[in-house]
Design an enzyme around this catalytic site. Structure first.
Site, mmCIF file in Angstrom:
data_model
loop_
_atom_site.group_PDB
_atom_site.id
_atom_site.type_symbol
_atom_site.label_atom_id
_atom_site.label_comp_id
_atom_site.label_asym_id
_atom_site.label_seq_id
_atom_site.Cartn_x
_atom_site.Cartn_y
_atom_site.Cartn_z
ATOM 1 N N ARG A 110 0.847 -1.025 -0.098
ATOM 2 C CA ARG A 110 -0.340 -0.095 0.609
ATOM 3 C C ARG A 110 1.089 1.483 0.263
ATOM 4 O O ARG A 110 1.415 1.007 0.465
ATOM 5 C CB ARG A 110 -1.000 0.180 1.031
ATOM 6 C CG ARG A 110 -2.104 -1.094 1.270
ATOM 7 C CD ARG A 110 -2.667 -0.566 2.456
ATOM 8 N NE ARG A 110 -1.658 -1.078 3.713
ATOM 9 C CZ ARG A 110 -1.974 -0.518 4.827
ATOM 10 N NH1 ARG A 110 -2.634 0.389 5.256
ATOM 11 N NH2 ARG A 110 -0.890 -0.706 6.060
ATOM 12 N N ARG A 134 -3.665 10.322 1.122
ATOM 13 C CA ARG A 134 -4.359 10.914 1.912
ATOM 14 C C ARG A 134 -5.642 12.418 0.762
ATOM 15 O O ARG A 134 -4.556 13.142 0.248
ATOM 16 C CB ARG A 134 -3.829 11.518 2.915
ATOM 17 C CG ARG A 134 -4.005 11.068 4.189
ATOM 18 C CD ARG A 134 -2.828 11.907 5.516
ATOM 19 N NE ARG A 134 -2.422 10.424 6.053
ATOM 20 C CZ ARG A 134 -1.492 10.983 6.699
ATOM 21 N NH1 ARG A 134 -1.448 12.308 6.651
ATOM 22 N NH2 ARG A 134 -0.920 10.248 7.542
ATOM 23 N N ARG A 194 20.436 -3.596 6.920
ATOM 24 C CA ARG A 194 20.704 -2.801 6.569
ATOM 25 C C ARG A 194 21.452 -1.600 7.252
ATOM 26 O O ARG A 194 21.161 -1.304 8.557
ATOM 27 C CB ARG A 194 19.571 -2.529 5.868
ATOM 28 C CG ARG A 194 19.104 -3.118 4.228
ATOM 29 C CD ARG A 194 17.852 -2.774 3.508
ATOM 30 N NE ARG A 194 17.442 -1.704 3.864
ATOM 31 C CZ ARG A 194 15.813 -0.736 4.769
ATOM 32 N NH1 ARG A 194 15.382 -2.283 5.215
ATOM 33 N NH2 ARG A 194 15.938 0.040 4.291
ATOM 34 N N ARG A 208 18.127 11.626 1.862
ATOM 35 C CA ARG A 208 17.270 12.925 2.886
ATOM 36 C C ARG A 208 18.511 13.930 3.492
ATOM 37 O O ARG A 208 19.517 13.243 3.811
ATOM 38 C CB ARG A 208 16.756 12.681 3.706
ATOM 39 C CG ARG A 208 16.234 11.402 4.271
ATOM 40 C CD ARG A 208 15.429 11.445 5.634
ATOM 41 N NE ARG A 208 15.639 10.911 6.626
ATOM 42 C CZ ARG A 208 15.172 10.130 8.126
ATOM 43 N NH1 ARG A 208 13.789 10.304 8.052
ATOM 44 N NH2 ARG A 208 15.176 9.562 8.380
ATOM 45 N N GLU A 266 22.160 11.892 4.575
ATOM 46 C CA GLU A 266 21.863 10.336 5.212
ATOM 47 C C GLU A 266 21.889 9.348 3.363
ATOM 48 O O GLU A 266 20.858 9.595 2.610
ATOM 49 C CB GLU A 266 20.878 9.776 5.531
ATOM 50 C CG GLU A 266 20.327 10.645 6.969
ATOM 51 C CD GLU A 266 18.802 9.817 7.732
ATOM 52 O OE1 GLU A 266 18.324 10.493 8.047
ATOM 53 O OE2 GLU A 266 17.976 9.384 6.865
ATOM 54 N N TYR A 278 13.030 -4.929 14.194
ATOM 55 C CA TYR A 278 12.805 -3.363 13.571
ATOM 56 C C TYR A 278 11.917 -3.027 15.275
ATOM 57 O O TYR A 278 10.994 -3.771 14.788
ATOM 58 C CB TYR A 278 12.506 -3.326 12.491
ATOM 59 C CG TYR A 278 12.480 -1.876 12.649
ATOM 60 C CD1 TYR A 278 13.411 -1.053 13.110
ATOM 61 C CD2 TYR A 278 11.468 -0.954 13.014
ATOM 62 C CE1 TYR A 278 13.354 0.843 13.131
ATOM 63 C CE2 TYR A 278 11.078 0.433 13.219
ATOM 64 C CZ TYR A 278 12.521 1.339 13.295
ATOM 65 O OH TYR A 278 11.753 1.741 13.158
ATOM 66 N N ASP A 336 9.892 -0.224 17.176
ATOM 67 C CA ASP A 336 9.746 1.523 17.102
ATOM 68 C C ASP A 336 10.264 2.000 17.755
ATOM 69 O O ASP A 336 9.895 0.384 19.105
ATOM 70 C CB ASP A 336 8.780 2.147 16.338
ATOM 71 C CG ASP A 336 8.360 2.451 14.901
ATOM 72 O OD1 ASP A 336 9.478 2.850 14.664
ATOM 73 O OD2 ASP A 336 7.631 2.669 14.197
HETATM 74 C C1 LIG Z 1 18.421 4.913 11.952
HETATM 75 C C2 LIG Z 1 17.188 4.811 12.728
HETATM 76 C C3 LIG Z 1 15.583 5.891 12.753
HETATM 77 C C4 LIG Z 1 14.941 5.216 13.226
HETATM 78 N N1 LIG Z 1 13.544 6.595 13.508
HETATM 79 C C5 LIG Z 1 13.275 6.283 14.659
HETATM 80 C C6 LIG Z 1 11.544 6.872 15.015
HETATM 81 O O1 LIG Z 1 11.980 7.620 14.126
HETATM 82 N N2 LIG Z 1 10.833 6.545 15.482
HETATM 83 C C7 LIG Z 1 10.568 5.436 16.317
HETATM 84 O O2 LIG Z 1 9.880 5.216 17.231
HETATM 85 N N3 LIG Z 1 11.888 4.059 16.428
HETATM 86 C C8 LIG Z 1 12.718 5.042 15.272
HETATM 87 N N4 LIG Z 1 13.893 4.219 15.425
HETATM 88 C C9 LIG Z 1 13.695 2.793 16.226
HETATM 89 C C10 LIG Z 1 15.072 2.747 17.524
HETATM 90 O O3 LIG Z 1 16.120 3.156 16.837
HETATM 91 C C11 LIG Z 1 14.963 1.585 18.176
HETATM 92 O O4 LIG Z 1 13.334 1.131 18.956
HETATM 93 C C12 LIG Z 1 15.568 1.326 19.522
HETATM 94 O O5 LIG Z 1 16.762 2.770 18.877
HETATM 95 C C13 LIG Z 1 15.694 0.266 20.489
HETATM 96 O O6 LIG Z 1 16.469 -0.105 21.443
HETATM 97 P P1 LIG Z 1 17.535 -0.436 21.924
HETATM 98 O O7 LIG Z 1 17.930 -0.786 23.502
HETATM 99 O O8 LIG Z 1 16.771 -2.257 22.289
HETATM 100 O O9 LIG Z 1 18.905 -0.928 21.171
HETATM 101 P P2 LIG Z 1 19.852 0.455 20.926
HETATM 102 O O10 LIG Z 1 19.820 1.858 21.796
HETATM 103 O O11 LIG Z 1 21.001 -0.563 19.712
HETATM 104 O O12 LIG Z 1 21.091 0.605 22.918
HETATM 105 C C14 LIG Z 1 21.682 -1.229 22.789
HETATM 106 C C15 LIG Z 1 22.446 -0.574 23.365
HETATM 107 O O13 LIG Z 1 23.550 -2.363 23.772
HETATM 108 C C16 LIG Z 1 24.656 -1.290 23.935
HETATM 109 N N5 LIG Z 1 25.788 -2.780 23.250
HETATM 110 C C17 LIG Z 1 25.868 -3.609 22.500
HETATM 111 N N6 LIG Z 1 26.642 -4.443 22.426
HETATM 112 C C18 LIG Z 1 27.032 -4.296 23.794
HETATM 113 C C19 LIG Z 1 28.172 -5.295 24.762
HETATM 114 N N7 LIG Z 1 29.048 -6.111 23.640
HETATM 115 N N8 LIG Z 1 28.173 -4.450 25.795
HETATM 116 C C20 LIG Z 1 27.320 -3.222 26.149
HETATM 117 N N9 LIG Z 1 27.530 -2.776 25.166
HETATM 118 C C21 LIG Z 1 26.806 -3.272 24.192
HETATM 119 C C22 LIG Z 1 25.426 -0.222 22.553
HETATM 120 O O14 LIG Z 1 26.186 0.488 22.449
HETATM 121 C C23 LIG Z 1 23.748 -0.318 22.569
HETATM 122 O O15 LIG Z 1 23.483 1.276 23.352
HETATM 123 C C24 LIG Z 1 14.628 3.817 14.917
HETATM 124 C C25 LIG Z 1 16.108 2.943 13.841
HETATM 125 C C26 LIG Z 1 16.988 3.543 13.492
HETATM 126 C C27 LIG Z 1 17.979 2.322 12.792
#
Ligand SMILES: Cc1cc2nc3c(=O)[nH]c(=O)nc-3n(C[C@H](O)[C@H](O)[C@H](O)COP(=O)(O)OP(=O)(O)OC[C@H]3O[C@@H](n4cnc5c(N)ncnc54)[C@H](O)[C@@H]3O)c2cc1C
Length: 363
Positions: A170, A174, A247, A278, A298, A346, A348
């Site tokens: 889709r 709008r 990716r 962008r 980016e 993935y 959010d």
């Molecule tokens: C480009 C991009 C844009 C995005 N934009 C949006 C948005 O607009 N809105 C939205 O809702 N979501 C967005 N997201 C999703 C969002 O980033 C994630 O939901 C969120 O960051 C996930 O949190 P997390 O704690 O799972 O992972 P992370 O934030 O990756 O945290 C994991 C942490 O573990 C640490 N770590 C890993 N391995 C080790 C190790 N061996 N020892 C110690 N520390 C370690 C890392 O350093 C990191 O700090 C986006 C994602 C991407 C990739």
């Protein structure tokens, strides 16, 4: 001895840490990066909160999560309304009446629908065989050529005619003058940046930075009764079954000596010639008025081991590999795997917070 060692100070780890502490558990958080907040980290440059790992806009329909994050930050009224730049012609996104008016001069929703319908008919596609045909059969040729083709080809590094049609089942179209990208009930950016919000979650909790858990795993395991691991699951097992693929995105960030570069937080470059997908102008997430500005271009890029993992690849090969790692993970009695890397998913931001809250109730 801590009750919990939490590996990763991103959103999943920070919510877990906060919840466990609230339940009277002792918690140690470690992260291999020099800062907290994981991928939502915002770095302050000239008073501007720069989204270092990609632009993050908080949006959710989940009232529990919205109330939860509002304990740690006040959210502003930011609404995601990206602009498309096609060879200098600017269009409103997602496709809406402003877009159609600019594209064809149509004024009413009826006229816009007729225009799209006429182009679909003219293309005569009954069974779309690839992404190009799918897009044209959904929105007609003009929108496809100017707003979808170049952007999609840059994102995937392949021609739209070589991409499968199912990628776009889709398209958001709008027939109203509404250019709010998200349909979510709640949306905004934490005033003061995401790092401050995560710091508030981690208040009163011991955090050690620049610490790689996997380099001294035995030592860190001996410090706690349970481990919550939010790093990549394949790295935890030393890639013994092979590595999961991602990716990636490359960011080129620049500080400019001017107050306003593009007048909007996000401008998508939808032509094929511009190499970036962008440009983000970070100050507009928070309606700032600094004399300077910071922009990030980016670029879509191929991921290789050692690069920052961004988006999991949802294909069969990676899905099966993750399943095999997950089974290994279930045998690690002391360890809970969570978050976008631990679950190869993935998420959010609102979904990762909801997942952490759910898990915190069950451990
Ligand atoms: C480009 C991009 C844009 C995005 N934009 C949006 C948005 O607009 N809105 C939205 O809702 N979501 C967005 N997201 C999703 C969002 O980033 C994630 O939901 C969120 O960051 C996930 O949190 P997390 O704690 O799972 O992972 P992370 O934030 O990756 O945290 C994991 C942490 O573990 C640490 N770590 C890993 N391995 C080790 C190790 N061996 N020892 C110690 N520390 C370690 C890392 O350093 C990191 O700090 C986006 C994602 C991407 C990739």
């Amino acid at each position: 001895m801590y009750d919990y060692l939490i590996v990763g100070a991103g959103l999943y780890g920070a919510v877990m840490a906060h919840e466990m502490k609230k339940r009277g558990q002792s918690v140690l958080v470690i992260d291999k990066r020099p800062q907290i907040a994981g991928n939502v980290y915002t770095k302050e440059v000239e008073g501007i909160h720069v989204h270092q790992y990609g632009a993050h806009i908080f949006h959710t329909n989940n009232k529990e999560v919205w109330d939860y994050v509002n304990q740690f930050a006040t959210f502003n009224r930011f609404t995601n309304s990206p602009v498309a730049n096609y060879h200098g012609e600017l269009y409103s996104l997602p496709f809406n009446m402003y877009t159609f008016n600019k594209m064809w001069g149509v004024v009413t929703p009826k006229e816009a629908k007729e225009k799209i319908e006429a182009q679909r008919k003219e293309a005569g596609i009954t069974e779309p065989k690839n992404l190009e045909e799918q897009a044209i059969s959904l929105v007609g040729t003009d929108i496809y050529e100017k707003l979808i083709k170049g952007y999609t080809e840059k994102q995937w590094g392949r021609k739209c005619t070589e991409l499968p049609s199912f990628i776009i089942k889709r398209l958001p179209v709008r027939f109203t003058f509404d250019n709010n990208y998200f349909n979510a009930l709640y949306q905004g950016i934490p005033i003061g940046g995401y790092t401050k919000m995560v710091a508030n979650m981690l208040e009163g909790i011991e955090v050690r930075l620049n610490v790689d858990y996997l380099e001294n795993k035995d030592e860190y395991d001996s410090l706690a009764k349970k481990v919550i691991y939010t790093g990549p699951i394949d790295a935890y097992f030393n890639y013994k079954l092979g590595n999961l693929e991602y990716r990636s995105v490359r960011f080129e960030t620049e500080l400019l000596d001017e107050p306003n570069f593009q007048g909007n937080a996000a401008v998508n470059y939808t032509d094929s010639e511009t190499p970036w997908t962008r440009i983000i102008e970070h100050k507009w997430f928070e309606f700032n008025d600094q004399p300077k500005t910071v922009i990030s271009r980016e670029y879509s890029s191929e991921w290789k081991l050692g690069d920052e993992p961004y988006y999991p690849v949802n294909d069969e090969k990676n899905g099966n590999l993750y399943k095999a790692y997950k089974e290994l993970g279930e045998k690690e009695e002391k360890v809970i795997f969570g978050g976008r890397l631990g679950e190869y998913k993935y998420y959010d931001m609102d979904a990762v917070i909801a997942a952490a809250l759910e898990k915190s109730r069950n451990v």
